[in-house]
Write an enzyme that holds these catalytic residues in place. Structure first.
Site, mmCIF file in Angstrom:
data_model
loop_
_atom_site.group_PDB
_atom_site.id
_atom_site.type_symbol
_atom_site.label_atom_id
_atom_site.label_comp_id
_atom_site.label_asym_id
_atom_site.label_seq_id
_atom_site.Cartn_x
_atom_site.Cartn_y
_atom_site.Cartn_z
ATOM 1 N N ASN A 125 0.802 -1.234 0.000
ATOM 2 C CA ASN A 125 0.000 0.000 0.000
ATOM 3 C C ASN A 125 0.823 1.267 0.000
ATOM 4 O O ASN A 125 0.438 2.278 -0.572
ATOM 5 C CB ASN A 125 -0.860 0.037 1.272
ATOM 6 C CG ASN A 125 -2.010 -0.923 1.176
ATOM 7 O OD1 ASN A 125 -2.231 -1.508 0.125
ATOM 8 N ND2 ASN A 125 -2.723 -1.089 2.270
ATOM 9 N N THR A 175 20.565 -13.663 -28.573
ATOM 10 C CA THR A 175 19.121 -13.817 -28.661
ATOM 11 C C THR A 175 18.748 -13.952 -30.132
ATOM 12 O O THR A 175 19.235 -13.204 -30.967
ATOM 13 C CB THR A 175 18.426 -12.594 -28.050
ATOM 14 O OG1 THR A 175 18.935 -12.409 -26.732
ATOM 15 C CG2 THR A 175 16.933 -12.795 -27.994
ATOM 16 N N LYS A 177 17.017 -13.491 -33.462
ATOM 17 C CA LYS A 177 16.315 -12.368 -34.092
ATOM 18 C C LYS A 177 15.892 -12.765 -35.506
ATOM 19 O O LYS A 177 16.608 -13.524 -36.148
ATOM 20 C CB LYS A 177 17.225 -11.136 -34.165
ATOM 21 C CG LYS A 177 17.817 -10.678 -32.840
ATOM 22 C CD LYS A 177 16.821 -9.965 -31.980
ATOM 23 C CE LYS A 177 17.444 -9.659 -30.601
ATOM 24 N NZ LYS A 177 16.553 -8.999 -29.681
ATOM 25 N N LYS A 179 12.858 -11.393 -33.172
ATOM 26 C CA LYS A 179 12.360 -12.075 -31.976
ATOM 27 C C LYS A 179 10.981 -12.656 -32.176
ATOM 28 O O LYS A 179 10.611 -13.613 -31.493
ATOM 29 C CB LYS A 179 12.424 -11.154 -30.765
ATOM 30 C CG LYS A 179 11.666 -9.847 -30.892
ATOM 31 C CD LYS A 179 12.309 -8.794 -29.993
ATOM 32 C CE LYS A 179 11.564 -8.635 -28.687
ATOM 33 N NZ LYS A 179 12.237 -7.646 -27.814
ATOM 34 N N LYS A 203 19.240 -17.804 -27.105
ATOM 35 C CA LYS A 203 18.195 -17.412 -26.165
ATOM 36 C C LYS A 203 16.902 -17.068 -26.876
ATOM 37 O O LYS A 203 16.911 -16.372 -27.889
ATOM 38 C CB LYS A 203 18.684 -16.175 -25.396
ATOM 39 C CG LYS A 203 17.675 -15.588 -24.457
ATOM 40 C CD LYS A 203 18.240 -14.374 -23.738
ATOM 41 C CE LYS A 203 17.189 -13.724 -22.881
ATOM 42 N NZ LYS A 203 16.050 -13.191 -23.663
ATOM 43 N N ASP A 205 13.609 -14.815 -26.873
ATOM 44 C CA ASP A 205 13.372 -13.496 -26.289
ATOM 45 C C ASP A 205 12.190 -13.563 -25.333
ATOM 46 O O ASP A 205 11.500 -14.570 -25.248
ATOM 47 C CB ASP A 205 13.220 -12.423 -27.367
ATOM 48 C CG ASP A 205 14.043 -11.171 -27.001
ATOM 49 O OD1 ASP A 205 14.211 -10.928 -25.794
ATOM 50 O OD2 ASP A 205 14.514 -10.463 -27.896
ATOM 51 N N GLU A 206 11.993 -12.448 -24.608
ATOM 52 C CA GLU A 206 11.034 -12.504 -23.503
ATOM 53 C C GLU A 206 9.610 -12.777 -23.979
ATOM 54 O O GLU A 206 8.826 -13.392 -23.269
ATOM 55 C CB GLU A 206 11.095 -11.193 -22.698
ATOM 56 C CG GLU A 206 10.451 -9.956 -23.339
ATOM 57 C CD GLU A 206 11.302 -9.306 -24.430
ATOM 58 O OE1 GLU A 206 12.359 -9.877 -24.771
ATOM 59 O OE2 GLU A 206 10.911 -8.244 -24.927
ATOM 60 N N HIS A 295 14.724 -13.479 -17.565
ATOM 61 C CA HIS A 295 14.729 -12.240 -18.364
ATOM 62 C C HIS A 295 13.929 -11.206 -17.575
ATOM 63 O O HIS A 295 12.794 -11.460 -17.202
ATOM 64 C CB HIS A 295 14.085 -12.512 -19.731
ATOM 65 C CG HIS A 295 14.192 -11.352 -20.666
ATOM 66 N ND1 HIS A 295 14.913 -11.404 -21.835
ATOM 67 C CD2 HIS A 295 13.677 -10.111 -20.599
ATOM 68 C CE1 HIS A 295 14.837 -10.234 -22.453
ATOM 69 N NE2 HIS A 295 14.094 -9.437 -21.724
ATOM 70 N N ARG A 296 14.544 -10.030 -17.322
ATOM 71 C CA ARG A 296 13.896 -9.071 -16.422
ATOM 72 C C ARG A 296 12.853 -8.228 -17.153
ATOM 73 O O ARG A 296 12.825 -6.994 -17.013
ATOM 74 C CB ARG A 296 14.933 -8.202 -15.729
ATOM 75 C CG ARG A 296 15.906 -7.498 -16.654
ATOM 76 C CD ARG A 296 16.822 -6.563 -15.865
ATOM 77 N NE ARG A 296 17.833 -5.973 -16.735
ATOM 78 C CZ ARG A 296 18.634 -4.978 -16.380
ATOM 79 N NH1 ARG A 296 18.547 -4.454 -15.189
ATOM 80 N NH2 ARG A 296 19.537 -4.500 -17.210
ATOM 81 N N HIS A 328 19.544 -10.735 -16.139
ATOM 82 C CA HIS A 328 20.045 -9.619 -16.940
ATOM 83 C C HIS A 328 20.340 -8.461 -15.993
ATOM 84 O O HIS A 328 19.490 -8.085 -15.199
ATOM 85 C CB HIS A 328 19.011 -9.211 -17.980
ATOM 86 C CG HIS A 328 18.847 -10.239 -19.060
ATOM 87 N ND1 HIS A 328 19.255 -10.024 -20.347
ATOM 88 C CD2 HIS A 328 18.379 -11.505 -19.018
ATOM 89 C CE1 HIS A 328 19.007 -11.116 -21.064
ATOM 90 N NE2 HIS A 328 18.470 -12.032 -20.286
ATOM 91 N N LYS A 335 23.137 -0.615 -25.330
ATOM 92 C CA LYS A 335 22.106 0.340 -25.721
ATOM 93 C C LYS A 335 21.123 0.657 -24.592
ATOM 94 O O LYS A 335 20.352 1.595 -24.690
ATOM 95 C CB LYS A 335 21.334 -0.200 -26.934
ATOM 96 C CG LYS A 335 20.441 -1.402 -26.614
ATOM 97 C CD LYS A 335 19.669 -1.893 -27.841
ATOM 98 C CE LYS A 335 18.879 -3.153 -27.480
ATOM 99 N NZ LYS A 335 18.183 -3.735 -28.625
ATOM 100 N N SER A 380 23.304 -7.901 -21.995
ATOM 101 C CA SER A 380 22.640 -8.067 -23.283
ATOM 102 C C SER A 380 22.066 -6.741 -23.747
ATOM 103 O O SER A 380 21.506 -6.002 -22.951
ATOM 104 C CB SER A 380 21.515 -9.105 -23.120
ATOM 105 O OG SER A 380 20.791 -9.236 -24.305
#
Lengths: 485, 139
Positions: A125, A175, A177, A179, A203, A205-206, A295-296, A328, A335, A380
């Site tokens: 809360n 990862t 691609k 993705k 990997k 991807d998320e 993966h965050r 991660h 980037k 990553s």
């Protein structure tokens, strides 16, 4: 201490009505936290005109036992014990309207081994509380007594390396691609090429789960064909993070069981599945000799802004308790958001047996991890072979370096991209061990290695000017200041 | 094919001088060095044969290189690796492991597929060389 902050006697304290939080027992400037207390450090931004000490006391109250008014039922319990206690309030350096509030919580307030219960109090809360403009949980000290109630990382860095038979260098990943949109068959092609070329991991991807263009079983089957082909082609153990994230626990267990049946060494989950689901999957991973990659996904919605939310260092601590093996944790040079000092703090939380107070890296407390396994941080996002010296300098050896675009975007193909990264990595570790000043000489070391490796030459040429040099939104505030109390 | 296990298999084979440098790095970190050899390079062949015990109290990288060359005299047609062990608390495992000798011909691995129920496939990997008995491979 101003007169109004003094403790009240019991009669005055429990008269019906509304009382300032600091007078209800949530502000105890003389309190010395016990070794068994959970301590939270909040950055509070009070509304205009709200006393920072009252705001800190309110945070203590609302994250423990308080409600907005006096209740006589407090007197049926050992209320003094269960009240969280704000015991220190410091102005933050450079931000006149923000304060660091230290709050201690009695261990009995929390259920053993439950991140859900811990967080329901600490970030429950209280984050919507009106007298505060903003509130951020900056750090936590978790007492050994509480740490020991958690499983911790299912596998840990050491056993992961033993299982993979891979020592002395960062692990390499990529990862797949694009993705989204590849069919299972095409997806497996990327996995095969990247692993054969020299990566240890690929990997999901998320957001690759089970979609119309590629259902999960299809992906798992093609990926494991690729993993085993690559293993036979190199003599190395390879893995691909099969993302088992799904809508229900039952479905996640089903997918994880299938991954195990296929012989995968690793499965993956997303942070958005929730703390309880993460703890369940960590338990499953421990029971099934599986490395668990996290993966965050979603964290930046609450970790990135400095005034409100939860610092990622706290999320990293919770995840080490919850029991994931990979997390991660930023790249510094890539980037995505990542101040170097702050990122070092995250990596230390993942990898050290004990953290010492280090204000310059954002660690406000000593933290003993009580022999919980270490987590492997994963770097990553926008990194490439030309940054190898910087990556090893900032991130060290126990890390997974993931070059997605930096592998798949190589002009000579995916396998060549993987080879470029692996050669750059081994050349840099070799130079470091041989005593070279590899950070200063990095570009020379890479150029030298590229003489016998055309793919590396091409990678260095194509990405030589790529950097992501923007101001960070989350650098630590660490000028030591005096307490206002 | 080239078996790429170990920390430095993507680099050109090391000279003895380069091996010496890496070994010295390990010694400087307080790690014990061991020499291990095998004629079964399966990725999950954990226990290679040991060339003596790990050298726990040896301050001199030259001694490791000397032992390596002794090992090469006997097992020069096998895979030989140098392994560094770290006994510090919380690690207690290998820190560095790199191949320093390999057969001139590396025939690689066969991927065996057994199709089982559904579309599932059970995979196993076997080195082509391991069809022969231990000791008579890579002759």
């Amino acid at each position: 201490m101003p007169d109004g902050d003094k403790k009240l006697d019991a009669k005055a304290r429990y008269s019906a009505g509304v009382l300032e939080y600091k007078k209800m027992g949530y502000w105890e400037p003389d309190y010395a936290p016990k070794d068994t207390d959970v301590i939270a450090l909040f950055r509070i931004t009070p509304q205009d005109g709200v006393d920072p000490i009252e705001a800190a006391a309110a945070v203590a109250g609302e994250s423990s036992t308080a409600t907005w008014t006096v209740v006589w039922t407090d007197r049926l319990t050992a209320a003094e014990k269960y009240r969280a206690k704000a015991y220190r309030v410091d102005p933050t350096p450079n931000n006149p309207n923000e304060y660091f509030a230290y709050i201690a919580y009695e261990l009995d307030l929390f259920e053993p081994g439950s991140i859900a219960n811990l967080t329901a109090s600490i970030i429950g809360n209280v984050f919507g509380f009106k007298p505060l403009k903003a509130l951020r949980l900056e750090d936590m000290r978790l007492p050994v007594a509480y740490v020991k109630t958690f499983q911790g990382p299912a596998t840990g860095i050491v056993v992961e390396r033993e299982r993979l038979n891979c020592y002395g260098r960062p692990l390499l990943g990529a990862t797949v691609k694009p993705k989204l949109g590849l069919s299972g068959r095409n997806y497996g092609r990327v996995v095969y090429e990247a692993l054969k070329g020299g990566l240890d991991f690929t990997k999901d991807d998320e957001n690759i789960n089970s979609q119309p263009f590629m259902h999960w079983r299809d992906r798992f089957l093609y990926c494991m064909e690729a993993v085993n082909r690559a293993s036979a082609a190199t003599g190395e153990i390879k893995g691909t993070y099969l993302n088992v994230t799904a809508g229900t626990m039952e479905e996640m267990y089903k997918r994880a069981e299938f991954a195990k049946e296929l012989g995968s060494v690793i499965v993956m989950i997303d942070l958005v599945i929730g703390y309880t689901a993460i703890q369940s999957m960590a338990k499953w991973a421990r029971d099934n000799d599986m490395i668990l990659h996290l993966h965050r996904a979603g964290h930046s919605t609450y970790t990135r802004q400095k005034t409100h939310g939860v610092s990622f260092r706290v999320i990293a601590k919770w995840m080490r308790l919850a029991g994931v093996d990979h997390i991660h944790a930023g790249t510094v040079v890539g980037k995505l958001e990542g101040d170097p000092a702050t990122t070092k703090g995250y990596y230390d939380i993942c990898r050290e047996e004990q953290n010492s107070v280090s204000l310059e890296t954002g660690l406000f407390f000593d933290q003993d991890w009580a022999s919980l396994n270490r987590m492997m941080p994963v770097a990553s996002g926008g990194i490439h072979a030309g940054q190898m010296h910087q990556l090893i300098h900032y991130l060290g050896e126990d890390v997974v370096l993931q070059f997605g675009g930096g592998t798949i975007g190589h002009p000579q193909g995916i396998a060549a991209g993987a080879t470029a990264n692996r050669v750059a990595l081994e050349a840099m570790v070799y130079a470091r061990n041989a005593g070279k000043d590899y950070l200063a000489e990095g570009p020379i070391i890479l150029a030298e290695a590229a003489k016998t490796c055309t793919p590396l030459r091409e990678a260095l040429d194509i990405w030589k000017d790529v950097t992501f040099d923007y101001a960070s939104t989350d650098a630590p505030d660490f000028v030591p200041t005096t307490s206002v109390s | 094919m080239r078996v790429t296990q170990g920390t430095f298999s993507f680099l050109p084979d090391f000279t003895d001088q380069q091996i010496h440098e890496q070994v010295q790095y390990c010694i400087d970190n307080g790690w014990a060095l061991s020499i291990e050899h095998t004629d079964d390079p399966h990725p999950r062949n954990t226990y290679w044969e040991m060339w003596g015990h790990p050298m726990f109290d040896n301050p001199d990288a030259a001694a490791v290189v000397y032992e390596l060359n002794e090992c090469r005299k006997v097992y020069g047609s096998h895979y030989i690796k140098i392994v560094a062990f770290d006994s510090s608390p919380g690690w207690e495992s290998i820190r560095l492991s790199f191949i320093v000798n390999r057969p001139t011909e590396e025939p690689g691995f066969k991927l065996n597929r057994t199709e089982i129920k559904g579309r599932n496939i059970q995979y196993s990997i076997s080195p082509y060389s391991s069809d022969k008995p231990q000791g008579s491979r890579y002759k």
